[in-house]
Design an enzyme around this catalytic site. Structure first.
Site, PDB file in Angstrom:
ATOM      1  N   HIS A 178       0.831  -1.209   0.000  1.00 39.76           N
ATOM      2  CA  HIS A 178       0.000   0.000   0.000  1.00 39.76           C
ATOM      3  C   HIS A 178       0.867   1.262   0.000  1.00 39.76           C
ATOM      4  O   HIS A 178       0.657   2.165  -0.816  1.00 39.76           O
ATOM      5  CB  HIS A 178      -0.938   0.018   1.206  1.00 39.76           C
ATOM      6  N   HIS A 182       1.420   4.997  -2.568  1.00 42.06           N
ATOM      7  CA  HIS A 182       1.709   6.401  -2.252  1.00 42.06           C
ATOM      8  C   HIS A 182       2.953   6.960  -2.939  1.00 42.06           C
ATOM      9  O   HIS A 182       2.968   8.131  -3.344  1.00 42.06           O
ATOM     10  CB  HIS A 182       1.909   6.571  -0.737  1.00 42.06           C
ATOM     11  N   GLU A 233      -6.018   9.200  -0.351  1.00 43.80           N
ATOM     12  CA  GLU A 233      -6.324   7.762  -0.329  1.00 43.80           C
ATOM     13  C   GLU A 233      -7.300   7.317  -1.414  1.00 43.80           C
ATOM     14  O   GLU A 233      -7.096   6.286  -2.029  1.00 43.80           O
ATOM     15  CB  GLU A 233      -6.858   7.342   1.052  1.00 43.80           C
ATOM     16  N   SER A 238      -3.599   0.737  -4.805  1.00 39.63           N
ATOM     17  CA  SER A 238      -3.007  -0.474  -4.236  1.00 39.63           C
ATOM     18  C   SER A 238      -4.046  -1.579  -4.050  1.00 39.63           C
ATOM     19  O   SER A 238      -3.745  -2.615  -3.461  1.00 39.63           O
ATOM     20  CB  SER A 238      -2.329  -0.148  -2.896  1.00 39.63           C
TER      21      SER A 238
HETATM   22  N1  HBI Z   1       0.447   5.869  10.308  1.00 33.65           N
HETATM   23  N2  HBI Z   1       1.976   4.566   9.179  1.00 33.65           N
HETATM   24  C1  HBI Z   1       0.871   5.329   9.176  1.00 33.65           C
HETATM   25  N3  HBI Z   1       0.211   5.532   7.989  1.00 33.65           N
HETATM   26  C2  HBI Z   1      -0.911   6.295   7.934  1.00 33.65           C
HETATM   27  O1  HBI Z   1      -1.495   6.467   6.846  1.00 33.65           O
HETATM   28  C3  HBI Z   1      -1.397   6.862   9.125  1.00 33.65           C
HETATM   29  C4  HBI Z   1      -0.675   6.639  10.315  1.00 33.65           C
HETATM   30  N4  HBI Z   1      -1.112   7.174  11.470  1.00 33.65           N
HETATM   31  C5  HBI Z   1      -2.278   8.014  11.518  1.00 33.65           C
HETATM   32  C6  HBI Z   1      -2.967   8.162  10.224  1.00 33.65           C
HETATM   33  N5  HBI Z   1      -2.521   7.642   9.136  1.00 33.65           N
HETATM   34  C7  HBI Z   1      -4.266   8.903  10.083  1.00 33.65           C
HETATM   35  O2  HBI Z   1      -5.136   8.471  11.089  1.00 33.65           O
HETATM   36  C8  HBI Z   1      -4.096  10.423  10.050  1.00 33.65           C
HETATM   37  O3  HBI Z   1      -3.933  10.801   8.689  1.00 33.65           O
HETATM   38  C9  HBI Z   1      -5.293  11.145  10.601  1.00 33.65           C
HETATM   39 FE    FE Z   2      -2.336   5.274   2.816  1.00 32.13          FE
END
Ligand code: HBI
Ligand code: FE
Length: 293
Positions: free
Chosen positions: A134, A139, A180, A199
Site C-alpha cells: 500500500h 503512495h 487515499e 493499491s
Molecule cells: N500511520 N503509518 C501510518 N500511515 C498512515 O497512513 C497513518 C498513520 N497514522 C495516523 C494516520 N494515518 C491517520 O489516522 C491520520 O492521517 C489522521
Molecule cells: Fe495510505
C-alpha cells in the site's frame, strides 16, 4: 502464546514499544524472505495489468521514474535517493500505523512513513494496516509529483494544527477523499490518483468501472462534512479537476472553514446533495446488497 520481539520478523508484536521516539526502524531489506518478495510480485503484476487507462498519467510517470519493479520489494534507500532529488521527499520505515502526531511530524518534514512488512498471502485483497505494498506502490509514485509533494507536507503541518483546534476529523476526511481515494479528470475521463485505490485490485475496478458508487466534484466543505468507510469500498468518490487543485488548498486558512463545517449537519457516505456537481449518480447497489444480507 507469548509473543516476543524477533530479529528476523518485520513489524512490532502487539504492545511492543518502538525503539525510537519517531517510530522509525530499519527497513530490514535483507531479511525479506523469497515468499515475501513473491507476494510483492503477485500484487505488483496484478495491479500493473489493471492500471493503464485507469491510473492518472502522474502516477504512471512516477512509477516509471522510481526503482520499483516486479521482482523484489523495493529498498527504501533507493527510493529516497530518487525522491530526494525530484521533490525532496524520503521514505522511512515504520512497523505499521503510528500515532497521529508522529505521522504528521514526518509528513511536515517530507518523510513518508511506510510499513516495512508485507501482507500474508491469505490477505492479498484486504488488510487493515498499511503495509509496504500500500505505502510504496500506492503512495510513493505520487510523491514524485510536485503538487502532491507539497499537499502532503501541508497536510502534516495542518494535522498538527487541526489537532490543537479540535478538528482533526474534518481534516482527516480531506486526506481520505483525496490522497487515499481521490479521482481526477484527465482528457475527458476519470482516472484514479488515490493510494488506497491504486493499491487495491478490487477497488480500482469498483471506483471506475461499476455503476454503484457516486462520483462527485470535490469541494473542501463537502468532503469535510462527509463520513467515510474504512472497512469497505467507498460509496462516494470525489473528483478534482487536476492535481494543482489540491495545491490551491494549501494556500487557504482552514480554521474558519472548520468553524463553518462544525455548524452544518454531518453527511453520510452515500449522500448526494442538490448542489453537488455529479459526475455519476451511483445506483448504490453494492452497499444496499451488503446491508440487506
Ligand atoms: N500511520 N503509518 C501510518 N500511515 C498512515 O497512513 C497513518 C498513520 N497514522 C495516523 C494516520 N494515518 C491517520 O489516522 C491520520 O492521517 C489522521
Ligand atoms: Fe495510505
Amino acid at each position: 502464546m507469548k509473543t516476543t520481539a524477533a530479529a528476523d520478523k518485520h513489524g512490532l508484536a502487539a504492545g511492543e514499544r518502538p525503539a525510537s521516539a519517531d517510530w522509525t526502524i530499519d527497513q530490514g531489506w535483507a531479511r525479506y524472505t523469497p515468499a515475501e518478495h513473491a507476494t510483492w510480485q503477485t500484487l505488483f503484476e496484478r495491479q500493473t495489468r489493471l492500471l493503464p487507462g485507469r491510473a492518472c498519467d502522474e502516477f504512471v510517470q512516477g512509477m516509471q521514474d522510481l526503482p520499483i519493479g516486479a521482482e523484489r520489494i523495493p529498498d527504501f534507500r533507493a527510493l529516497s535517493d530518487v525522491l530526494l532529488q525530484r521533490t525532496g521527499w524520503q521514505v522511512v520505515a515504520v512497523p505499521g500505523l503510528v500515532p497521529d502526531e508522529v505521522f504528521f511530524e514526518h509528513l511536515a518534514n517530507r518523510r513518508f512513513p511506510a510499513g516495512n512488512f508485507i501482507r500474508r498471502p491469505e490477505q492479498l485483497d484486504y488488510l487493515e494496516e498499511p503495509d509496504v505494498f500500500h505505502d510504496v506502490f500506492g503512495h510513493v509514485p505520487m510523491l514524485m509529483n510536485p503538487a502532491i509533494a507539497d499537499f502532503i507536507q501541508a497536510y502534516g503541518q495542518g494535522g498538527l494544527r487541526a489537532q490543537r483546534l479540535g478538528h482533526l476529523q474534518h481534516l482527516a476526511r480531506l486526506y481520505w477523499y483525496t490522497i487515499e481515494f481521490g479521482l481526477l479528470q484527465q482528457r475527458g475521463e476519470l482516472r484514479l490518483y488515490g493510494a488506497g485505490i491504486a493499491s487495491s485490485y478490487a477497488e480500482t475496478r469498483f471506483c471506475l468501472d461499476e455503476a454503484s458508487p457516486n462520483r462527485i466534484g470535490l469541494t473542501l466543505e463537502r468532503v469535510m462534512r462527509t463520513r467515510y468507510r474504512i472497512d469497505d469500498f467507498q460509496e462516494t468518490y470525489f473528483v478534482v479537476r487536476d492535481l494543482d487543485a489540491l495545491l490551491e488548498f494549501t494556500r487557504i486558512d482552514f480554521a474558519p472553514l472548520y468553524e463553518r463545517v462544525q455548524q452544518l449537519p454531518e453527511l453520510q457516505p452515500g449522500d448526494v446533495l442538490a448542489d453537488d456537481v455529479v459526475f455519476t449518480r451511483g445506483s448504490g447497489r453494492y452497499h444496499a446488497l451488503k446491508s440487506a444480507s
